[in-house]
Motif scaffolding. Structure first.
Motif, mmCIF file in Angstrom:
data_model
loop_
_atom_site.group_PDB
_atom_site.id
_atom_site.type_symbol
_atom_site.label_atom_id
_atom_site.label_comp_id
_atom_site.label_asym_id
_atom_site.label_seq_id
_atom_site.Cartn_x
_atom_site.Cartn_y
_atom_site.Cartn_z
ATOM 1 N N LEU A 159 0.820 -1.207 0.000
ATOM 2 C CA LEU A 159 0.000 0.000 0.000
ATOM 3 C C LEU A 159 0.857 1.261 0.000
ATOM 4 O O LEU A 159 0.568 2.230 -0.714
ATOM 5 C CB LEU A 159 -0.924 -0.001 1.221
ATOM 6 N N LEU A 160 1.923 1.251 0.791
ATOM 7 C CA LEU A 160 2.804 2.419 0.839
ATOM 8 C C LEU A 160 3.451 2.679 -0.518
ATOM 9 O O LEU A 160 3.520 3.826 -0.978
ATOM 10 C CB LEU A 160 3.869 2.220 1.914
ATOM 11 N N LEU A 161 3.917 1.615 -1.182
ATOM 12 C CA LEU A 161 4.519 1.774 -2.497
ATOM 13 C C LEU A 161 3.487 2.242 -3.526
ATOM 14 O O LEU A 161 3.778 3.092 -4.372
ATOM 15 C CB LEU A 161 5.151 0.455 -2.946
ATOM 16 N N PHE A 162 2.291 1.676 -3.449
ATOM 17 C CA PHE A 162 1.238 2.045 -4.394
ATOM 18 C C PHE A 162 0.875 3.519 -4.267
ATOM 19 O O PHE A 162 0.789 4.247 -5.259
ATOM 20 C CB PHE A 162 0.004 1.171 -4.155
ATOM 21 N N PHE A 163 0.666 3.964 -3.047
ATOM 22 C CA PHE A 163 0.243 5.343 -2.857
ATOM 23 C C PHE A 163 1.389 6.345 -3.005
ATOM 24 O O PHE A 163 1.146 7.535 -3.175
ATOM 25 C CB PHE A 163 -0.410 5.505 -1.481
ATOM 26 N N ARG A 164 2.621 5.870 -2.961
ATOM 27 C CA ARG A 164 3.751 6.800 -3.109
ATOM 28 C C ARG A 164 4.185 6.950 -4.560
ATOM 29 O O ARG A 164 4.598 8.033 -4.976
ATOM 30 C CB ARG A 164 4.921 6.328 -2.253
ATOM 31 N N TYR A 165 4.091 5.865 -5.366
ATOM 32 C CA TYR A 165 4.694 5.897 -6.681
ATOM 33 C C TYR A 165 3.705 5.771 -7.846
ATOM 34 O O TYR A 165 4.048 6.128 -8.969
ATOM 35 C CB TYR A 165 5.746 4.790 -6.801
ATOM 36 N N SER A 171 -2.529 10.811 -6.712
ATOM 37 C CA SER A 171 -3.808 11.527 -6.672
ATOM 38 C C SER A 171 -4.463 11.392 -5.304
ATOM 39 O O SER A 171 -5.017 12.344 -4.762
ATOM 40 C CB SER A 171 -4.752 10.985 -7.762
ATOM 41 N N PHE A 172 -4.369 10.186 -4.754
ATOM 42 C CA PHE A 172 -4.914 9.941 -3.420
ATOM 43 C C PHE A 172 -4.251 10.850 -2.386
ATOM 44 O O PHE A 172 -4.911 11.450 -1.543
ATOM 45 C CB PHE A 172 -4.688 8.478 -3.048
ATOM 46 N N ARG A 173 -2.932 10.968 -2.452
ATOM 47 C CA ARG A 173 -2.215 11.806 -1.492
ATOM 48 C C ARG A 173 -2.587 13.270 -1.664
ATOM 49 O O ARG A 173 -2.698 14.013 -0.680
ATOM 50 C CB ARG A 173 -0.710 11.609 -1.672
ATOM 51 N N ALA A 174 -2.794 13.686 -2.905
ATOM 52 C CA ALA A 174 -3.198 15.074 -3.142
ATOM 53 C C ALA A 174 -4.571 15.354 -2.552
ATOM 54 O O ALA A 174 -4.789 16.390 -1.915
ATOM 55 C CB ALA A 174 -3.192 15.361 -4.641
ATOM 56 N N VAL A 175 -5.493 14.421 -2.733
ATOM 57 C CA VAL A 175 -6.837 14.596 -2.169
ATOM 58 C C VAL A 175 -6.777 14.582 -0.653
ATOM 59 O O VAL A 175 -7.478 15.357 0.024
ATOM 60 C CB VAL A 175 -7.777 13.485 -2.690
ATOM 61 N N ALA A 176 -5.940 13.719 -0.093
ATOM 62 C CA ALA A 176 -5.820 13.643 1.364
ATOM 63 C C ALA A 176 -5.275 14.939 1.944
ATOM 64 O O ALA A 176 -5.681 15.363 3.026
ATOM 65 C CB ALA A 176 -4.907 12.472 1.753
ATOM 66 N N ASP A 177 -4.341 15.604 1.215
ATOM 67 C CA ASP A 177 -3.761 16.847 1.719
ATOM 68 C C ASP A 177 -4.741 18.013 1.625
ATOM 69 O O ASP A 177 -4.873 18.799 2.556
ATOM 70 C CB ASP A 177 -2.475 17.184 0.950
ATOM 71 N N TRP A 193 -12.327 8.334 -5.031
ATOM 72 C CA TRP A 193 -12.986 7.758 -3.854
ATOM 73 C C TRP A 193 -13.331 6.281 -4.014
ATOM 74 O O TRP A 193 -13.062 5.478 -3.105
ATOM 75 C CB TRP A 193 -14.226 8.576 -3.504
ATOM 76 N N PRO A 194 -13.929 5.837 -5.151
ATOM 77 C CA PRO A 194 -14.187 4.397 -5.284
ATOM 78 C C PRO A 194 -12.917 3.556 -5.230
ATOM 79 O O PRO A 194 -12.929 2.441 -4.702
ATOM 80 C CB PRO A 194 -14.870 4.289 -6.656
ATOM 81 N N THR A 195 -11.802 4.085 -5.776
ATOM 82 C CA THR A 195 -10.532 3.356 -5.718
ATOM 83 C C THR A 195 -10.078 3.163 -4.278
ATOM 84 O O THR A 195 -9.603 2.090 -3.889
ATOM 85 C CB THR A 195 -9.456 4.108 -6.511
ATOM 86 N N VAL A 196 -10.239 4.217 -3.490
ATOM 87 C CA VAL A 196 -9.852 4.126 -2.079
ATOM 88 C C VAL A 196 -10.731 3.125 -1.342
ATOM 89 O O VAL A 196 -10.242 2.329 -0.530
ATOM 90 C CB VAL A 196 -9.926 5.515 -1.426
ATOM 91 N N TRP A 197 -12.030 3.137 -1.621
ATOM 92 C CA TRP A 197 -12.928 2.179 -0.972
ATOM 93 C C TRP A 197 -12.598 0.745 -1.399
ATOM 94 O O TRP A 197 -12.703 -0.188 -0.598
ATOM 95 C CB TRP A 197 -14.379 2.515 -1.299
#
Length: 298
Positions: A159-165, A171-177, A193-197
């Motif tokens: 998950l860390l690699l997916f959301f970092r690279y 996009s997820f990190r940008a939305v979270a910020d 949002w559906p991807t995160v769910w």
């Protein structure tokens, strides 16, 4: 006074840390949703239960392990996307208590659906890993706990690699910020949002299988989310790293408290010590170790 048994202390500590990794895995499901939408998804426990119950019911009907895993994951994705689109998307910009109550009600709906589909009997779940302790430098370690911790660690690293690279992860990190800034640069929240769910559903599947193999697949399995709450309080509701560290702290502290404080104040400490620790953190650092302090203008 008897000499302090360091080997026994390390054995208890190791067992607590391994349990803590599994707590972290449950907590990460909360973090993924909370970071992007600000929703404390109380239905995560019911989704976890549904995943474990679906998988074990399919395998008991003769479905091969790999196929049952794939079908269950597909079901988790469908449930996650449906929840986001049908329940939560219409409630965007509503007060947080409204969203929380929506997920609370949703948890009972999902549990009811699981009961209608698969019944209420208790199932044993065998992942092929025998829970036989082995000795490492004089310390007894549970084989299953070590396996479960390894699986959880691989999941967290992935998950860390997916959301970092990955592009979706960035996009997820940008939305979270900052959701408004993300919208301003053209990111499409209805796709993110559906991807995160769906990712949260994958976490629930892995956690459900591990916890189901440890304690049996039964409806009380959904209550494992209650152990994730102290983890979130300690680590922070919006930090994956915080969920990991918080889980390790909770797992280790409750095991040590049960062994070393139980002799003085009685047994059963393991069941409530994590909440005492979380309460202390709320009084000192409400945002947790890694959580962000939010400043609101009024």
């Amino acid at each position: 006074m008897a000499d302090f048994d360091y080997l026994f202390f390390l054995e208890v500590l190791t067992g607590g840390l391994l349990s803590g990794v599994m707590y972290s895995l449950v907590a990460i499901g909360f973090v993924l949703i909370y970071k992007t939408s600000g929703v404390l998804n109380f239905a995560q426990g019911s989704i976890l239960l549904f995943a474990a119950l679906t998988f074990v019911s399919l395998t008991e009907k003769g479905v091969p392990f790999a196929l049952a895993l794939a079908v269950t994951f597909a079901a988790m994705v469908v449930i996650g996307v449906a929840v986001e689109r049908v329940v939560l998307r219409p409630l965007v910009n509503k007060p947080p208590i409204t969203l929380f109550m929506a997920t609370l009600g949703l948890s009972y709906v999902i549990e009811g659906a699981a009961q209608l589909l698969w019944g209420t009997q208790v199932h044993g779940l065998d992942l092929g890993i025998e829970d036989i302790p082995f000795e490492f430098h004089g310390i007894l370690i549970s084989t299953f706990d070590l396996f479960a911790s390894g699986v959880a660690a691989v999941m967290v690293a992935g998950l860390l690699l997916f959301f970092r690279y990955s592009r979706v992860g960035l996009s997820f990190r940008a939305v979270a910020d900052d959701q408004f800034a993300a919208l301003a640069v053209g990111l499409r929240l209805p796709r993110i949002w559906p991807t995160v769910w769906a990712a949260s559903g994958l976490v629930a599947l892995v956690a459900g299988l591990l916890w189901g193999a440890r304690s049996g697949v039964q409806f009380s399995l959904s209550l494992v989310v209650l152990k994730a709450l102290p983890v979130l309080v300690l680590g922070g509701f919006d930090s994956i790293a915080g969920a990991i560290v918080g889980g390790l702290i909770v797992g280790a502290s409750e095991k040590l408290a049960e062994v070393y404080l139980g002799a003085f104040i009685g047994g059963g400490i393991e069941g409530w010590f994590a909440y005492v620790l979380a309460l202390a953190f709320l009084l000192v650092r409400p945002s947790g170790l890694f959580g962000q302090n939010r400043v609101e203008r009024v």
